[in-house]
Design an enzyme around this catalytic site. Sequence first.
Site, PDB file in Angstrom:
ATOM      1  CD1 TRP A  35       0.601   0.539   3.225  1.00 58.00           C
ATOM      2  CD2 TRP A  35      -0.047  -1.601   3.098  1.00 58.00           C
ATOM      3  NE1 TRP A  35       1.173  -0.129   4.278  1.00 58.00           N
ATOM      4  CE2 TRP A  35       0.791  -1.443   4.225  1.00 58.00           C
ATOM      5  CE3 TRP A  35      -0.575  -2.874   2.811  1.00 58.00           C
ATOM      6  CZ2 TRP A  35       1.116  -2.506   5.072  1.00 58.00           C
ATOM      7  CZ3 TRP A  35      -0.246  -3.917   3.656  1.00 58.00           C
ATOM      8  CH2 TRP A  35       0.585  -3.738   4.769  1.00 58.00           C
ATOM      9  CD  GLU A  48      -2.885   3.661   7.144  1.00 59.96           C
ATOM     10  OE1 GLU A  48      -2.714   3.305   8.326  1.00 59.96           O
ATOM     11  OE2 GLU A  48      -1.933   3.934   6.383  1.00 59.96           O
ATOM     12  CD  GLN A  53      -3.501  -0.650  19.134  1.00 61.55           C
ATOM     13  OE1 GLN A  53      -3.371  -1.179  20.217  1.00 61.55           O
ATOM     14  NE2 GLN A  53      -2.683   0.315  18.709  1.00 61.55           N
ATOM     15  CB  THR A  54      -2.995  -5.294  13.105  1.00 69.24           C
ATOM     16  OG1 THR A  54      -4.257  -5.324  13.771  1.00 69.24           O
ATOM     17  CG2 THR A  54      -2.730  -6.643  12.461  1.00 69.24           C
ATOM     18  CG  LEU A  91      -6.809  -8.719  11.126  1.00 72.82           C
ATOM     19  CD1 LEU A  91      -5.339  -9.120  11.021  1.00 72.82           C
ATOM     20  CD2 LEU A  91      -7.237  -7.977   9.870  1.00 72.82           C
ATOM     21  CE1 TYR A  93      -8.807  -5.173  20.436  1.00 65.32           C
ATOM     22  CE2 TYR A  93      -7.000  -4.298  19.151  1.00 65.32           C
ATOM     23  CZ  TYR A  93      -7.549  -4.630  20.371  1.00 65.32           C
ATOM     24  OH  TYR A  93      -6.840  -4.408  21.522  1.00 65.32           O
ATOM     25  CE1 TYR A 131      -1.401   6.423  11.511  1.00 67.94           C
ATOM     26  CE2 TYR A 131      -3.213   4.944  10.957  1.00 67.94           C
ATOM     27  CZ  TYR A 131      -1.920   5.391  10.755  1.00 67.94           C
ATOM     28  OH  TYR A 131      -1.153   4.825   9.775  1.00 67.94           O
ATOM     29  CG  ASP A 149       1.903   5.486  14.379  1.00 69.87           C
ATOM     30  OD1 ASP A 149       2.686   6.427  14.609  1.00 69.87           O
ATOM     31  OD2 ASP A 149       2.262   4.458  13.782  1.00 69.87           O
ATOM     32  CB  CYS A 209      20.640   4.435  19.649  1.00 70.05           C
ATOM     33  SG  CYS A 209      19.095   4.580  20.585  1.00 70.05           S
ATOM     34  CB  CYS A 218      17.938  11.544  20.184  1.00 71.28           C
ATOM     35  SG  CYS A 218      16.700  10.635  21.124  1.00 71.28           S
TER      36      CYS A 218
END
Length: 362
Positions: A35, A48, A53-54, A91, A93, A131, A149, A209, A218
Amino acid sequence: MKQAETGSKVEMADKIFVKKLLSWNKKENRRKMPWKGEKNPYKIWLSEIILQQTRVEQGLKYYENFITAFPNIQALANAPEEKVFKLWEGLGYYSRCRNIITTARHICKDLGGKFPTDHNSLLQLKGIGPYTAAAIASFAYNLPFSVLDGNVFRILSRIFDIETPIDSTHGKKEFSKLAQEVLPLKRAGEYNQAIMDFGALICKPVPECSLCFFKEHCMAFALGKQLLLPVKEKKITIKERWLNYVVVKYNSEIAVHQRKGQDIWQQLFEFSLIETRERYTANQILQLFEKEFGISEYKVQDTQIETTQKLTHQLIHFRFITISLPRKQAVPHCNWVPLKNIKELAFPQSLKKFAETYLYTL
DNA sequence: TAAGCGTGGCC
DNA sequence: TGGCCAAGCTT
């Protein structure tokens, strides 16, 4: 972040971060997903929703299956609900599945089959929150809305050393404001994709890092606080429950029930259920079953199968007791379904696995 | 508004 | 291994 630092220092850091991020994205970011770069709002939307949450790896196959089965929003809107739920099976939810059906039909019926092209209209759609609205608006139309997110929370909290809990109302507002300030308005889509890739590849929960182009700037890295950020304040409480399934058979038919209400697995199928608040013996369960379902004439085939499943807020103990009836009779709240047709219905993952392992082979 | 919603991978 | 986490949203 201290109040005094919300001025020019942050604005400077913003500019450097955006410049370095976009440069990294162009030269070094090799992350590919089907995508990515997509401009079709239907495909962006679908990806999306699936990714909420996946993990990408988990959602990938579902995205491909959905695009194949439903190449456009009309195909999805016209599909039977059971077919859509079957594709979503496993999947999690599942309200997301209900919502894509509702939204697809709404767009086809009320909006002329065209996806809204402005941020506010996107936000009105079922299943689309801040989001997803920002993601669609920026990816499809390059509108200047920043995504916020889990990646962005993590990255911003570390860069600017912000200890405000990200799961608090105040934290969401603060990070949302900051995310929008950092966003380069004319390159929103490119930037939003880049920052999420950066979070997935470099500024991970356990960050890399040594590979990071921004470690010199940072604040968390300077303070050695990478693993302490972002901060969450809420503790989840886990409820324990016992789902005792009495799998009722008559010849090669099974009694199944579709879940309703506000509980987990809405609209998915299950077997006749005796729920208890502690572990019961098979005999106790069958006693309750006889009383609640009004069925007393049966043969017990198996009482042994037990398993557990951990959900975010629940620990579920499953017990499967298989019985067969000598004559066909109504099972309250259930419908008789031929064994060979069970595969066409969407079940919770644990029930699907039980069926595949024990039921189809009986 | 805080709580609840699935599943699987990671260490 | 059990707790945490993953491109959040709804009520």
